[in-house]
Design an enzyme around this catalytic site. Structure first.
Site, short mmCIF file in Angstrom:
data_model
loop_
_atom_site.label_atom_id
_atom_site.label_comp_id
_atom_site.label_asym_id
_atom_site.label_seq_id
_atom_site.Cartn_x
_atom_site.Cartn_y
_atom_site.Cartn_z
N THR A 5 0.81 -1.23 0.00
CA THR A 5 0.00 0.00 0.00
C THR A 5 0.84 1.28 0.00
OG1 THR A 5 -0.11 0.03 2.42
CG2 THR A 5 -1.88 -1.14 1.26
N LYS A 6 2.15 1.16 0.06
CA LYS A 6 3.00 2.35 0.20
C LYS A 6 3.19 3.07 -1.14
CE LYS A 6 3.58 1.93 4.62
NZ LYS A 6 2.67 0.84 4.98
N ASN A 7 3.80 4.26 -1.08
CA ASN A 7 3.90 5.13 -2.25
C ASN A 7 4.69 4.49 -3.38
OD1 ASN A 7 2.58 6.76 -0.43
ND2 ASN A 7 3.75 8.59 -0.95
#
Length: 402
Positions: free
Chosen positions: A190-192
């Site tokens: 889910t991270k950038n």
């Protein structure tokens, strides 16, 4: 009111879905064909690229931000009874890493607007047992690093930055993760940017880097991963009791291409952030505070606060309603004192950290990802407005009951 969901179930908008492009797919396939899936040259390349992006001294790629936090805390040479001050507004991994390192977590409440750890609360929690401060740059907003660094300097403490949300974050021209002894990053799905699972440690000293390189791979001597290479077998020695925390080339194959898109992905997230701000400006919810001057917000999370007294719908009712519209959302986070295990271990109670407790009971994270199309964003906006409209029809009833 239209009772049909905003989106059909087969078009469910997954919260935090990553943007994966063809270059990553081809690199993974190429890696599979080489037969070198574990720690190898691609991990070293990804590690070096990340270090260059951050302009830091040293970097070590690991298999999660949790591993990064644990190793950093071990390198801080904590002993039983030592205390580490951190925020109640975080994921369990932050607190768990402190516990696994043999120290005692101490919570300092957050600022109600920034949702970051409050330096004045930190000052009040410092004791002779305090050995480190572990701030979390919540949602991608930088903490007040001037104030925290002053506390660290005055009391000769270690500073370990939890940068799981803070890839692009900057504070007064300096990148998050480079202020203290260690900076810990996440590449979770889910991270950038993502490697599926994965993490990175930025390290200020050569001595700590050498120690962590060993601890991250079973305690084996540095570069033991090269023993299966084409330059002949290389013997290794185990010189410490280490962990299985290494990143795989299979993960780094994704990351080395994701690195190239940090800026355009961040720009897309900023566009979505601004569109949400515009669309929600007049709604009965609390929006994220604007980024502070001379900072860069990573726009990792877009968190709204849904208070039944204002919105006419409780946070949990809102979660159920928007999920029924086939829009995936998150909760970041229930405050740490809400969880039974920490109540049992440390006697923490939510009312002792009122700002974090309020945020944790009212927060909702809306989808914000470089993968989202304009149509996806408009679906989120429509769903939020539809769910809140349900609440507004209840407001007169609530007022009468009061």
């Amino acid at each position: 009111m239209n009772n049909n969901p905003i989106r059909s179930k087969d078009r469910f908008l997954v919260f935090g879905a990553p943007a994966i492009e063809d270059a990553e797919i081809q690199e993974v396939v190429s890696t599979l064909k080489t037969g070198w899936l574990g720690t190898g040259p691609k991990v070293m390349s990804f590690q070096d690229e990340f270090n260059a992006y951050k302009g830091s001294q040293y970097a070590i790629a690991v298999n999660s931000c949790t591993a990064a936090l644990h190793l950093s805390l071990l390198a801080a040479s904590l002993e039983p009874g030592d205390e580490v001050i951190t925020t109640p507004m975080t994921f369990a991994a932050t607190v768990n890493a402190i516990i696994h390192a043999g120290a005692t977590p101490v919570l300092a409440d957050v600022d109600p607007v920034t949702m970051n750890i409050d330096p004045d609360q930190v000052k009040a929690k410092v004791t002779p047992k305090t050995k480190a401060i572990l701030p979390v740059h919540f949602a991608g907003r930088p903490c007040d690093m001037d104030a925290l660094c002053e506390i660290v300097s005055r009391h000769n403490l270690k500073l370990i930055e939890d940068c799981a949300h803070a890839l692009e974050t900057e504070y007064k021209g300096r990148k998050a993760g480079t202020f203290g002894d260690f900076g810990c990053f996440s590449f979770y799905v889910t991270k950038n940017i993502t490697t599926g699972e994965g993490g990175m440690i930025l390290i200020a000293s050569q001595e700590d880097t050498d120690r962590l390189n060993i601890l991250a791979l079973h305690g084996m001597t540095k570069d033991a991963w090269k023993r299966f290479g084409d330059s002949g077998y290389q013997h290794y020695e185990v010189v410490g009791v280490g962990f299985k925390y290494n990143m795989m080339d299979l993960q780094a194959a994704i990351g080395i291409h994701q690195m190239k898109r940090i800026t355009p992905y961040w720009q897309r997230r900023e566009q979505i952030w601004q569109r949400y701000n515009e669309a929600f400006a007049d709604l009965p919810i609390t929006l994220p505070a604007h980024p502070e001057p001379d900072t860069i917000h990573a726009h990792h999370l877009y968190t709204i606060l849904v208070d039944e007294a204002k919105a006419g719908i409780s946070r949990d009712e809102f979660l159920s309603a928007i999920n029924a519209e086939n829009i995936g959302v998150g909760v970041h986070y229930m405050s740490m004192p809400e969880h039974p295990i920490y109540q049992e271990m440390f006697g923490w109670q939510p009312e002792d950290y009122p700002n974090a407790a309020y945020i944790g009971r009212h927060t909702v994270s809306l989808p914000i990802s470089a993968k989202l199309t304009d149509a996806d964003v408009e679906d989120v906006i429509a769903a939020v407005k539809k769910c809140l409209a349900i609440g507004q029809t209840k407001i007169p009833v609530l007022a009468a009951a009061g």
